[in-house]
Every structure is written in structure tokens, then in C-alpha cells.
Design a protein around this motif. Sequence first.
Motif, PDB file in Angstrom:
ATOM      1  N   ILE A 144       9.722  -2.604  -9.117  1.00 31.39           N
ATOM      2  CA  ILE A 144      10.786  -1.608  -9.369  1.00 31.39           C
ATOM      3  C   ILE A 144      10.572  -1.134 -10.727  1.00 31.39           C
ATOM      4  O   ILE A 144      10.999   0.005 -10.853  1.00 31.39           O
ATOM      5  N   TRP A 145      10.403  -2.177 -11.748  1.00 34.68           N
ATOM      6  CA  TRP A 145      10.080  -1.456 -13.021  1.00 34.68           C
ATOM      7  C   TRP A 145       8.957  -0.622 -13.075  1.00 34.68           C
ATOM      8  O   TRP A 145       8.967   0.402 -13.781  1.00 34.68           O
ATOM      9  N   ALA A 146       8.013  -0.932 -12.331  1.00 41.08           N
ATOM     10  CA  ALA A 146       6.699  -0.157 -12.399  1.00 41.08           C
ATOM     11  C   ALA A 146       7.132   1.301 -11.955  1.00 41.08           C
ATOM     12  O   ALA A 146       6.844   2.153 -12.397  1.00 41.08           O
ATOM     13  N   ALA A 147       8.015   1.322 -10.820  1.00 33.42           N
ATOM     14  CA  ALA A 147       8.297   2.632 -10.184  1.00 33.42           C
ATOM     15  C   ALA A 147       9.117   3.497 -11.228  1.00 33.42           C
ATOM     16  O   ALA A 147       9.202   4.709 -11.252  1.00 33.42           O
ATOM     17  N   GLN A 148      10.186   2.731 -11.848  1.00 35.58           N
ATOM     18  CA  GLN A 148      11.076   3.326 -12.750  1.00 35.58           C
ATOM     19  C   GLN A 148      10.137   3.876 -14.084  1.00 35.58           C
ATOM     20  O   GLN A 148      10.620   4.889 -14.737  1.00 35.58           O
ATOM     21  N   ALA A 149       8.960   3.185 -14.406  1.00 34.93           N
ATOM     22  CA  ALA A 149       8.380   3.511 -15.440  1.00 34.93           C
ATOM     23  C   ALA A 149       7.234   4.612 -15.210  1.00 34.93           C
ATOM     24  O   ALA A 149       6.479   5.093 -16.149  1.00 34.93           O
ATOM     25  N   GLY A 150       7.284   5.235 -14.143  1.00 34.16           N
ATOM     26  CA  GLY A 150       6.548   6.399 -13.434  1.00 34.16           C
ATOM     27  C   GLY A 150       5.199   6.180 -12.752  1.00 34.16           C
ATOM     28  O   GLY A 150       4.523   7.108 -12.809  1.00 34.16           O
ATOM     29  N   PHE A 151       4.869   4.935 -12.414  1.00 35.03           N
ATOM     30  CA  PHE A 151       3.904   4.802 -11.514  1.00 35.03           C
ATOM     31  C   PHE A 151       3.885   4.938 -10.157  1.00 35.03           C
ATOM     32  O   PHE A 151       3.059   4.974  -9.473  1.00 35.03           O
ATOM     33  N   GLY A 152       4.994   5.610  -9.577  1.00 36.35           N
ATOM     34  CA  GLY A 152       5.331   5.853  -8.247  1.00 36.35           C
ATOM     35  C   GLY A 152       6.370   5.004  -7.522  1.00 36.35           C
ATOM     36  O   GLY A 152       6.305   3.793  -7.611  1.00 36.35           O
ATOM     37  N   TRP A 153       6.726   5.652  -6.590  1.00 37.56           N
ATOM     38  CA  TRP A 153       7.832   4.886  -5.726  1.00 37.56           C
ATOM     39  C   TRP A 153       7.137   3.730  -4.876  1.00 37.56           C
ATOM     40  O   TRP A 153       7.830   3.042  -4.352  1.00 37.56           O
ATOM     41  N   ALA A 154       6.186   3.867  -4.731  1.00 37.52           N
ATOM     42  CA  ALA A 154       5.284   3.142  -3.695  1.00 37.52           C
ATOM     43  C   ALA A 154       5.081   1.528  -4.373  1.00 37.52           C
ATOM     44  O   ALA A 154       5.178   0.784  -3.739  1.00 37.52           O
ATOM     45  N   TRP A 155       5.106   1.806  -5.914  1.00 38.14           N
ATOM     46  CA  TRP A 155       5.372   0.418  -6.585  1.00 38.14           C
ATOM     47  C   TRP A 155       6.595  -0.548  -6.190  1.00 38.14           C
ATOM     48  O   TRP A 155       6.693  -1.619  -6.203  1.00 38.14           O
ATOM     49  N   ALA A 156       7.682   0.132  -6.075  1.00 35.23           N
ATOM     50  CA  ALA A 156       8.956  -0.451  -5.857  1.00 35.23           C
ATOM     51  C   ALA A 156       8.888  -0.875  -4.393  1.00 35.23           C
ATOM     52  O   ALA A 156       9.355  -2.225  -4.292  1.00 35.23           O
ATOM     53  N   LEU A 157       8.204  -0.193  -3.468  1.00 36.20           N
ATOM     54  CA  LEU A 157       8.369  -0.733  -2.021  1.00 36.20           C
ATOM     55  C   LEU A 157       7.172  -1.978  -2.066  1.00 36.20           C
ATOM     56  O   LEU A 157       7.627  -2.809  -1.501  1.00 36.20           O
ATOM     57  N   ALA A 158       5.890  -1.917  -2.640  1.00 35.66           N
ATOM     58  CA  ALA A 158       5.168  -2.785  -2.529  1.00 35.66           C
ATOM     59  C   ALA A 158       5.727  -4.083  -3.385  1.00 35.66           C
ATOM     60  O   ALA A 158       5.509  -5.257  -3.198  1.00 35.66           O
ATOM     61  N   GLY A 159       6.419  -4.059  -4.615  1.00 36.47           N
ATOM     62  CA  GLY A 159       7.027  -5.207  -5.217  1.00 36.47           C
ATOM     63  C   GLY A 159       7.898  -5.719  -4.300  1.00 36.47           C
ATOM     64  O   GLY A 159       7.950  -7.064  -4.320  1.00 36.47           O
ATOM     65  N   VAL A 160       8.669  -5.086  -3.604  1.00 34.58           N
ATOM     66  CA  VAL A 160       9.774  -5.755  -2.867  1.00 34.58           C
ATOM     67  C   VAL A 160       8.897  -6.483  -1.860  1.00 34.58           C
ATOM     68  O   VAL A 160       9.481  -7.697  -1.304  1.00 34.58           O
ATOM     69  N   LEU A 161       8.284  -5.729  -1.077  1.00 35.33           N
ATOM     70  CA  LEU A 161       7.299  -6.538  -0.115  1.00 35.33           C
ATOM     71  C   LEU A 161       6.570  -7.750  -0.321  1.00 35.33           C
ATOM     72  O   LEU A 161       6.700  -8.949   0.054  1.00 35.33           O
ATOM     73  N   VAL A 162       6.018  -7.815  -1.639  1.00 34.58           N
ATOM     74  CA  VAL A 162       4.962  -8.906  -1.959  1.00 34.58           C
ATOM     75  C   VAL A 162       5.997  -9.897  -2.627  1.00 34.58           C
ATOM     76  O   VAL A 162       5.746 -10.996  -2.282  1.00 34.58           O
ATOM     77  N   GLY A 163       7.411  -9.516  -3.166  1.00 33.13           N
ATOM     78  CA  GLY A 163       8.069 -10.432  -3.347  1.00 33.13           C
ATOM     79  C   GLY A 163       8.775 -11.335  -2.503  1.00 33.13           C
ATOM     80  O   GLY A 163       8.677 -12.545  -2.442  1.00 33.13           O
ATOM     81  N   ALA A 164       9.215 -10.565  -1.216  1.00 40.38           N
ATOM     82  CA  ALA A 164       9.718 -11.405  -0.222  1.00 40.38           C
ATOM     83  C   ALA A 164       8.658 -12.225   0.313  1.00 40.38           C
ATOM     84  O   ALA A 164       8.913 -13.327   0.731  1.00 40.38           O
ATOM     85  N   PHE A 165       7.244 -11.757   0.522  1.00 39.26           N
ATOM     86  CA  PHE A 165       6.423 -12.500   0.991  1.00 39.26           C
ATOM     87  C   PHE A 165       5.831 -13.807   0.152  1.00 39.26           C
ATOM     88  O   PHE A 165       5.731 -14.942   0.687  1.00 39.26           O
ATOM     89  N   ALA A 166       5.883 -13.485  -1.280  1.00 39.53           N
ATOM     90  CA  ALA A 166       5.671 -14.461  -2.138  1.00 39.53           C
ATOM     91  C   ALA A 166       6.611 -15.533  -2.261  1.00 39.53           C
ATOM     92  O   ALA A 166       6.348 -16.847  -2.099  1.00 39.53           O
ATOM     93  N   GLY A 167       8.013 -15.111  -1.875  1.00 45.79           N
ATOM     94  CA  GLY A 167       8.961 -16.155  -1.844  1.00 45.79           C
ATOM     95  C   GLY A 167       8.881 -16.960  -0.491  1.00 45.79           C
ATOM     96  O   GLY A 167       9.146 -18.050  -0.755  1.00 45.79           O
ATOM     97  N   PHE A 168       8.641 -16.379   0.426  1.00 47.02           N
ATOM     98  CA  PHE A 168       8.275 -17.074   1.744  1.00 47.02           C
ATOM     99  C   PHE A 168       7.140 -18.030   1.587  1.00 47.02           C
ATOM    100  O   PHE A 168       7.720 -19.454   2.092  1.00 47.02           O
ATOM    101  N   ILE A 169       6.152 -17.709   1.159  1.00 49.21           N
ATOM    102  CA  ILE A 169       5.049 -18.649   1.053  1.00 49.21           C
ATOM    103  C   ILE A 169       5.464 -19.850  -0.062  1.00 49.21           C
ATOM    104  O   ILE A 169       5.028 -21.204   0.340  1.00 49.21           O
ATOM    105  N   MET A 170       5.811 -19.547  -0.964  1.00 46.83           N
ATOM    106  CA  MET A 170       6.554 -20.548  -2.197  1.00 46.83           C
ATOM    107  C   MET A 170       7.346 -21.330  -1.357  1.00 46.83           C
ATOM    108  O   MET A 170       7.491 -22.658  -1.490  1.00 46.83           O
TER     109      MET A 170
END
Length: 84
Positions: A41-67
Motif C-alpha cells: 500500500i505504501w508503494a502504491a501511495q508513493a507512486g509506483f502504481g495501484w498494482a503494488w497495493a493489490l500485490a502487497g495485500v495478496l502477498v501479505g495474505a499468502f505470507a501470513g497463511f504460510i507463516m
Amino acid sequence: MSDEYGALPDPDKAYPVVRILVRYGNALAIAVGATLAIAGIWAAQAGFGWAWALAGVLVGAFAGFIMRSYVEVVRLITDMLLPR
């Protein structure tokens, strides 16, 4: 008195990382997932594109599940193999 095979290690002191995972594993899994989601979400707010927010949320959910699954495996092994 001498023990021919050596004394068994104190289970409370022998595996400190395992004990940390057993005690704080749920919070650690949430922290890992939330950190990755916030970074996206920070990367999206910093101007890297909205896809970073989506990717961050998806990767975060997956990483939390794996952990979380890793923590459960450690707890299972601890319950079966480590003396109390």
C-alpha cells in the motif's frame, strides 16, 4: 556422579527459537502478513502504481497463511517430540 551418555538438555533452554515460535507464532504470522500488505500500500501511495497495493495485500495474505501453517507444524512437532 558421572552419566555415561550425558544428561539430556533442559527442554526449556535447549530450543529457544522453537519456544518463541510456539509462544508468539500467531502474532508473528499476523505481523509478517500485515507488514507486507502495508509495504504494498505504501508503494502504491508513493507512486509506483495501484498494482503494488493489490500485490502487497495478496502477498501479505499468502505470507501470513504460510507463516501460520509453519507455526502449526512447529507446535505439532513440539507436542509430539519435546519433553515437558
